[in-house]
Design a protein around this motif. Structure first.
Motif, PDB file in Angstrom:
ATOM      1  N   LEU A  50       3.797   2.155  -5.572  1.00 22.36           N
ATOM      2  CA  LEU A  50       3.236   2.690  -4.334  1.00 22.36           C
ATOM      3  C   LEU A  50       3.786   1.859  -3.178  1.00 22.36           C
ATOM      4  O   LEU A  50       3.860   0.635  -3.274  1.00 22.36           O
ATOM      5  CB  LEU A  50       1.710   2.588  -4.325  1.00 22.36           C
ATOM      6  CG  LEU A  50       0.920   3.504  -5.241  1.00 22.36           C
ATOM      7  CD1 LEU A  50      -0.573   3.199  -5.124  1.00 22.36           C
ATOM      8  CD2 LEU A  50       1.186   4.961  -4.914  1.00 22.36           C
ATOM      9  N   PRO A  51       4.138   2.492  -2.073  1.00 25.36           N
ATOM     10  CA  PRO A  51       4.631   1.724  -0.938  1.00 25.36           C
ATOM     11  C   PRO A  51       3.487   1.066  -0.174  1.00 25.36           C
ATOM     12  O   PRO A  51       2.348   1.521  -0.223  1.00 25.36           O
ATOM     13  CB  PRO A  51       5.309   2.782  -0.069  1.00 25.36           C
ATOM     14  CG  PRO A  51       4.533   4.023  -0.350  1.00 25.36           C
ATOM     15  CD  PRO A  51       4.156   3.931  -1.804  1.00 25.36           C
ATOM     16  N   HIS A  52       3.810  -0.022   0.497  1.00 20.25           N
ATOM     17  CA  HIS A  52       2.855  -0.654   1.401  1.00 20.25           C
ATOM     18  C   HIS A  52       3.606  -1.042   2.661  1.00 20.25           C
ATOM     19  O   HIS A  52       4.816  -1.296   2.624  1.00 20.25           O
ATOM     20  CB  HIS A  52       2.176  -1.877   0.774  1.00 20.25           C
ATOM     21  CG  HIS A  52       3.052  -3.093   0.722  1.00 20.25           C
ATOM     22  ND1 HIS A  52       3.276  -3.903   1.816  1.00 20.25           N
ATOM     23  CD2 HIS A  52       3.787  -3.631  -0.277  1.00 20.25           C
ATOM     24  CE1 HIS A  52       4.092  -4.880   1.490  1.00 20.25           C
ATOM     25  NE2 HIS A  52       4.429  -4.740   0.214  1.00 20.25           N
ATOM     26  N   ASN A  53       2.916  -1.068   3.790  1.00 28.74           N
ATOM     27  CA  ASN A  53       3.553  -1.509   5.026  1.00 28.74           C
ATOM     28  C   ASN A  53       2.871  -2.744   5.599  1.00 28.74           C
ATOM     29  O   ASN A  53       3.223  -3.202   6.674  1.00 28.74           O
ATOM     30  CB  ASN A  53       3.607  -0.374   6.066  1.00 28.74           C
ATOM     31  CG  ASN A  53       2.282   0.322   6.208  1.00 28.74           C
ATOM     32  OD1 ASN A  53       1.249  -0.189   5.795  1.00 28.74           O
ATOM     33  ND2 ASN A  53       2.300   1.508   6.791  1.00 28.74           N
ATOM     34  N   ASP A  54       1.892  -3.269   4.865  1.00 32.43           N
ATOM     35  CA  ASP A  54       1.185  -4.479   5.273  1.00 32.43           C
ATOM     36  C   ASP A  54       0.676  -5.158   4.013  1.00 32.43           C
ATOM     37  O   ASP A  54      -0.325  -4.726   3.428  1.00 32.43           O
ATOM     38  CB  ASP A  54       0.026  -4.114   6.208  1.00 32.43           C
ATOM     39  CG  ASP A  54      -0.766  -5.317   6.693  1.00 32.43           C
ATOM     40  OD1 ASP A  54      -0.726  -6.380   6.044  1.00 32.43           O
ATOM     41  OD2 ASP A  54      -1.455  -5.173   7.711  1.00 32.43           O
ATOM     42  N   PRO A  55       1.358  -6.212   3.550  1.00 34.42           N
ATOM     43  CA  PRO A  55       0.959  -6.827   2.283  1.00 34.42           C
ATOM     44  C   PRO A  55      -0.461  -7.369   2.285  1.00 34.42           C
ATOM     45  O   PRO A  55      -1.160  -7.281   1.267  1.00 34.42           O
ATOM     46  CB  PRO A  55       1.978  -7.935   2.066  1.00 34.42           C
ATOM     47  CG  PRO A  55       2.700  -8.106   3.355  1.00 34.42           C
ATOM     48  CD  PRO A  55       2.528  -6.857   4.140  1.00 34.42           C
TER      49      PRO A  55
END
Length: 139
Positions: free
Chosen positions: A13-18
Motif C-alpha cells: 500500500l502506498p503512503h505519503n507520510d510515514p
C-alpha cells in the motif's frame, strides 16, 4: 498435478507520510512494525498483525519505481487523494470494537458496519494516505 504450497507473504500500500502511516497501522490497528527502511529520503515500512509473522503490509512511497513518469506520479498522487488508488481487506472476529476504535480517532469513515447482501458484515475506512481499508467480520 499436485497443488502448490503458496501463501500470501506481503501486500503493498502506498503512503505519503510515514509518521501518519505508523499512527494508523501501528498505533490504531495494533500492527507490529517489522521493518522500517529509509533510502534517499523515502521510507518503506513493513507492518503486520501480531501472531502472524508470515503476513505483512509493505507501506511504500508512491511511484518510487524509477520507471514511473512524472505524469504517472501525478496521476497516482491524485488517485491516492481521492482514495481510488489502493485498497486492502482485513478481517476481525469483533468488527464493532474495531469500528468503535476507528470512529473515536480521526480516521475517515466511508461505511459503518453493514450486513451485506452477499453474506458478510463489514465496514470501510480510509487510512492516512487515502487507501480504502475494508474490514470484515469473521465469525
Amino acid at each position: 498435478m499436485t497443488g502448490m504450497n503458496i501463501t500470501i507473504h506481503a501486500s503493498f500500500l502506498p503512503h505519503n507520510d510515514p509518521d501518519a502511516a505508523l499512527a494508523f497501522y501501528r498505533d490504531l490497528l495494533g500492527f507490529e512494525v517489522r521493518n522500517d527502511v529509509g533510502y534517499q529520503g523515502m521510507r518503506w515500512i513493513t507492518v503486520g498483525p501480531p501472531g502472524q509473522p508470515g503476513t505483512s503490509i509493505v507501506l511504500h512511497p508512491p511511484a518510487a519505481d524509477p520507471g514511473v513518469t512524472e505524469e504517472e506520479r501525478r496521476t497516482i498522487t491524485e488517485m491516492m487523494a481521492k482514495g481510488t488508488y489502493a485498497s486492502i481487506l482485513l478481517a476481525t472476529p469483533d468488527l464493532d470494537s474495531v469500528f468503535e476504535r476507528l470512529q473515536a480517532s480521526d480516521t475517515e469513515i466511508v461505511q459503518e458496519p453493514t450486513d451485506q447482501p452477499y453474506g458478510i458484515r463489514d465496514c470501510a475506512v480510509r487510512d492516512a494516505a487515502g487507501n480504502m481499508i475494508r474490514i470484515q467480520e469473521v465469525r
